[in-house]
Motif scaffolding. Sequence first.
Motif, PDB file in Angstrom:
ATOM      1  N   GLN A   4       3.970  10.527  -7.354  1.00 48.52           N
ATOM      2  CA  GLN A   4       4.662  10.920  -8.586  1.00 48.52           C
ATOM      3  C   GLN A   4       3.691  11.012  -9.766  1.00 48.52           C
ATOM      4  O   GLN A   4       4.117  11.099 -10.914  1.00 48.52           O
ATOM      5  N   ASP A   5       2.400  10.952  -9.479  1.00 52.00           N
ATOM      6  CA  ASP A   5       1.334  11.017 -10.482  1.00 52.00           C
ATOM      7  C   ASP A   5       1.409   9.835 -11.453  1.00 52.00           C
ATOM      8  O   ASP A   5       1.164   9.971 -12.649  1.00 52.00           O
ATOM      9  N   LYS A   6       1.746   8.680 -10.917  1.00 53.61           N
ATOM     10  CA  LYS A   6       1.786   7.445 -11.701  1.00 53.61           C
ATOM     11  C   LYS A   6       0.769   6.473 -11.121  1.00 53.61           C
ATOM     12  O   LYS A   6       0.434   6.531  -9.947  1.00 53.61           O
ATOM     13  N   SER A   7       0.338   5.563 -11.948  1.00 52.11           N
ATOM     14  CA  SER A   7      -0.607   4.551 -11.503  1.00 52.11           C
ATOM     15  C   SER A   7       0.033   3.628 -10.472  1.00 52.11           C
ATOM     16  O   SER A   7       1.238   3.354 -10.508  1.00 52.11           O
ATOM     17  N   GLY A   8      -0.777   3.120  -9.569  1.00 48.92           N
ATOM     18  CA  GLY A   8      -0.298   2.169  -8.588  1.00 48.92           C
ATOM     19  C   GLY A   8       0.148   0.857  -9.200  1.00 48.92           C
ATOM     20  O   GLY A   8       0.891   0.089  -8.582  1.00 48.92           O
ATOM     21  N   TRP A   9      -0.263   0.591 -10.416  1.00 51.81           N
ATOM     22  CA  TRP A   9       0.130  -0.641 -11.097  1.00 51.81           C
ATOM     23  C   TRP A   9       1.623  -0.657 -11.411  1.00 51.81           C
ATOM     24  O   TRP A   9       2.175  -1.712 -11.731  1.00 51.81           O
ATOM     25  N   TYR A  10       2.275   0.487 -11.320  1.00 57.22           N
ATOM     26  CA  TYR A  10       3.726   0.539 -11.514  1.00 57.22           C
ATOM     27  C   TYR A  10       4.449  -0.338 -10.491  1.00 57.22           C
ATOM     28  O   TYR A  10       5.604  -0.692 -10.687  1.00 57.22           O
ATOM     29  N   VAL A  11       3.787  -0.657  -9.404  1.00 56.76           N
ATOM     30  CA  VAL A  11       4.400  -1.503  -8.380  1.00 56.76           C
ATOM     31  C   VAL A  11       4.757  -2.877  -8.952  1.00 56.76           C
ATOM     32  O   VAL A  11       5.659  -3.552  -8.450  1.00 56.76           O
ATOM     33  N   ALA A  32       0.832  -1.203   0.000  1.00 63.84           N
ATOM     34  CA  ALA A  32       0.000   0.000   0.000  1.00 63.84           C
ATOM     35  C   ALA A  32       0.868   1.255   0.000  1.00 63.84           C
ATOM     36  O   ALA A  32       0.578   2.227  -0.711  1.00 63.84           O
ATOM     37  N   LEU A  33       1.937   1.237   0.762  1.00 63.68           N
ATOM     38  CA  LEU A  33       2.831   2.386   0.813  1.00 63.68           C
ATOM     39  C   LEU A  33       3.524   2.610  -0.526  1.00 63.68           C
ATOM     40  O   LEU A  33       3.670   3.743  -0.977  1.00 63.68           O
ATOM     41  N   SER A  34       3.939   1.548  -1.187  1.00 66.24           N
ATOM     42  CA  SER A  34       4.566   1.687  -2.512  1.00 66.24           C
ATOM     43  C   SER A  34       3.585   2.245  -3.531  1.00 66.24           C
ATOM     44  O   SER A  34       3.951   3.088  -4.361  1.00 66.24           O
ATOM     45  N   VAL A  35       2.349   1.804  -3.484  1.00 65.15           N
ATOM     46  CA  VAL A  35       1.326   2.327  -4.397  1.00 65.15           C
ATOM     47  C   VAL A  35       1.131   3.817  -4.149  1.00 65.15           C
ATOM     48  O   VAL A  35       1.074   4.619  -5.097  1.00 65.15           O
ATOM     49  N   ARG A  36       1.065   4.226  -2.887  1.00 68.20           N
ATOM     50  CA  ARG A  36       0.899   5.652  -2.583  1.00 68.20           C
ATOM     51  C   ARG A  36       2.120   6.467  -3.003  1.00 68.20           C
ATOM     52  O   ARG A  36       2.003   7.629  -3.378  1.00 68.20           O
ATOM     53  N   ARG A  37       3.329   5.871  -2.945  1.00 68.00           N
ATOM     54  CA  ARG A  37       4.523   6.578  -3.433  1.00 68.00           C
ATOM     55  C   ARG A  37       4.438   6.806  -4.939  1.00 68.00           C
ATOM     56  O   ARG A  37       4.806   7.865  -5.434  1.00 68.00           O
ATOM     57  N   PHE A  38       3.960   5.801  -5.674  1.00 69.88           N
ATOM     58  CA  PHE A  38       3.776   6.004  -7.117  1.00 69.88           C
ATOM     59  C   PHE A  38       2.699   7.052  -7.367  1.00 69.88           C
ATOM     60  O   PHE A  38       2.824   7.865  -8.289  1.00 69.88           O
ATOM     61  N   HIS A  39       1.645   7.067  -6.556  1.00 70.10           N
ATOM     62  CA  HIS A  39       0.614   8.093  -6.696  1.00 70.10           C
ATOM     63  C   HIS A  39       1.206   9.480  -6.466  1.00 70.10           C
ATOM     64  O   HIS A  39       0.801  10.443  -7.115  1.00 70.10           O
TER      65      HIS A  39
END
Length: 127
Positions: free
Chosen positions: A78-85, A69-76
């Motif tokens: 940067q204005d990137k989708s959480g799927w970047y995880v 969840a924290l990694s998804v929010r970090r991508f968010h």
Amino acid sequence: MLDFNGRSRRLEYWMFHVLLIAQIALIMGLIVAFAPRDGGALPWSHPVTLLLTLLAMIAAVGWFWAGLALSVRRFHDQDKSGWYVLLGAIPYVGGLITLVFMCLPGTAGPNRFGPDPINPDLTDVFG
């Protein structure tokens, strides 16, 4: 902590991982301290060691979901989708790619995932 919505700062991401490493070191130290010392017994034969190992396995599930969840929010951030995880699943280089993204700063000001976690009300200290 298990919220996949919104944005997270780099500080939150790295402090989570520092505390995670400290918790793992503490649990492993306790497991080693309670492990039997005689050569014939299995390390898991002591009840305290077995209990600590089971608790570590249960905690690992919680750590996994919180870290995801924290990694998804970090991508968010940067204005990137959480799927970047899912980049982390690329063999050999995925972890390195994800590490680079986690070190990059987030977008200044609000983005499609919410307000800036560093300056949510857009106040300028020197303005």
